[in-house]
Design a protein around this motif. Structure first.
Motif, mmCIF file in Angstrom:
data_model
loop_
_atom_site.group_PDB
_atom_site.id
_atom_site.type_symbol
_atom_site.label_atom_id
_atom_site.label_comp_id
_atom_site.label_asym_id
_atom_site.label_seq_id
_atom_site.Cartn_x
_atom_site.Cartn_y
_atom_site.Cartn_z
ATOM 1 N N ARG A 5 0.897 -1.078 -0.033
ATOM 2 C CA ARG A 5 0.061 -0.105 0.006
ATOM 3 C C ARG A 5 0.933 1.272 -0.124
ATOM 4 O O ARG A 5 2.026 1.228 0.490
ATOM 5 N N THR A 47 1.423 0.033 -6.920
ATOM 6 C CA THR A 47 0.264 -0.338 -6.042
ATOM 7 C C THR A 47 -0.720 -0.481 -6.477
ATOM 8 O O THR A 47 -1.314 0.369 -7.363
ATOM 9 N N HIS A 222 5.743 -0.518 1.872
ATOM 10 C CA HIS A 222 5.044 0.684 1.780
ATOM 11 C C HIS A 222 5.689 1.907 1.675
ATOM 12 O O HIS A 222 7.082 1.867 1.916
#
Length: 300
Positions: A5, A47, A222
């Motif tokens: 993410r 992503t 991330h």
């Protein structure tokens, strides 16, 4: 490179002053829709999952629906993280927009603020969201977060009141003693409605006395993009101390291939924190591993 993410701080406005959060030093800022769309286009190869949160609360935005529309247009799924204070003011069709995959509600924010809102009124907003999800919106998850556990049971009184309220709404029993003793991480309350538990943690700061090496998920699982366009390696760097570049004047692919970012990636692969803020961060110690000393090949 692919991230689980990317945290996009569509706004750094929270509206609260939780005692477990560091004071916000950055100027108040909301990301423009046009700049947000530019970021979405650049994120396409990296992503499919966005978290609208670093320091701010996305539910403070009156036009949150427009951000969600753009995210959906480019094929992203979104996590919304909120204190819960603005749930009743947020239309249900925004909370459960088709782009929303998960709604995270930080329940322990209630007893860490001094606002004119009763506990019952606060929880009513939470339960209305849960009721609507269960009756009309089967897709998204709701995670009710209780991240206030510690060895001295400092929040046991509040948690008892909180769990009694949850027990009454979901018609179930919660064993608070077992949660503390067995360090349970989550309980299923209903279909795609979870109660999550975690410990308090110390936010990283250059003023912390902590100093250690370790691996970390930053720049691996991330990254974060602050409201002003600053790219940071992790979601705990809300002040942009590790400023990898700004997307107003640098492309994301150039930011990620920069020497500073690559040095961090190489360091974490060898269980080393090369940035001062990373060395001062105790959260990364949760990821400690014993890695063999081998040569490292860069990701790019």
């Amino acid at each position: 490179m692919h991230f689980n993410r990317v945290h996009i701080e569509v706004t750094n406005i929270c509206g609260l002053a939780c005692s477990f959060c560091p004071p916000k030093l950055q100027p108040t800022k909301t990301m423009s829709l046009s700049f947000f769309e530019k970021i979405l286009i650049e994120l396409q190869p990296y992503t499919r999952s966005l978290a609208f949160h670093v320091m701010g609360d996305p539910l403070t935005l009156s036009n949150l629906f427009e951000y969600l529309q753009l995210a959906g247009k480019y094929g992203f799924e979104v996590e919304l993280t909120t204190s819960g204070y603005y749930l009743e003011k947020t239309p249900i069709e925004v909370l459960f927009h088709p782009a929303v995959r998960q709604l995270n509600i930080s329940l322990n924010s209630y007893n860490k603020n001094s606002l004119n809102l009763s506990f019952e009124a606060y929880m009513d907003g939470v339960f209305v969201a849960c009721k609507n999800k269960l009756e009309k919106y089967p897709k998204p998850f709701i995670n009710l977060r209780v991240w206030n556990l510690d060895d001295v049971l400092s929040e046991a009184k509040f948690n008892k009141m909180l769990f009694e309220s949850i027990e009454n709404f979901f018609d179930m029993k919660i064993n608070l003693d077992a949660i503390y003793k067995d360090k349970i991480k989550s309980l299923r309350l209903a279909s795609k409605v979870l109660l999550n538990f975690d410990n308090y943690f110390e936010w990283p700061s250059l003023n912390n006395t902590h100093d250690s090496d370790s691996t970390c998920h930053a720049l691996k699982s991330h990254i974060g993009i602050l409201a002003d366009g600053t790219v940071v390696p992790c979601c705990l760097d809300g002040e942009g101390v590790i400023n990898l570049g700004n997307l107003h004047d640098t492309l994301l692919k150039e930011v990620l291939s920069s020497k500073r970012a690559q040095d961090m990636i190489e360091g974490f692969a060898q269980n080393k924190a090369v940035e001062a803020l990373c060395r001062k961060c105790s959260y990364k110690d949760r990821f400690k591993t014993t890695l063999p000393k081998t040569s490292f090949q860069k990701s790019y």
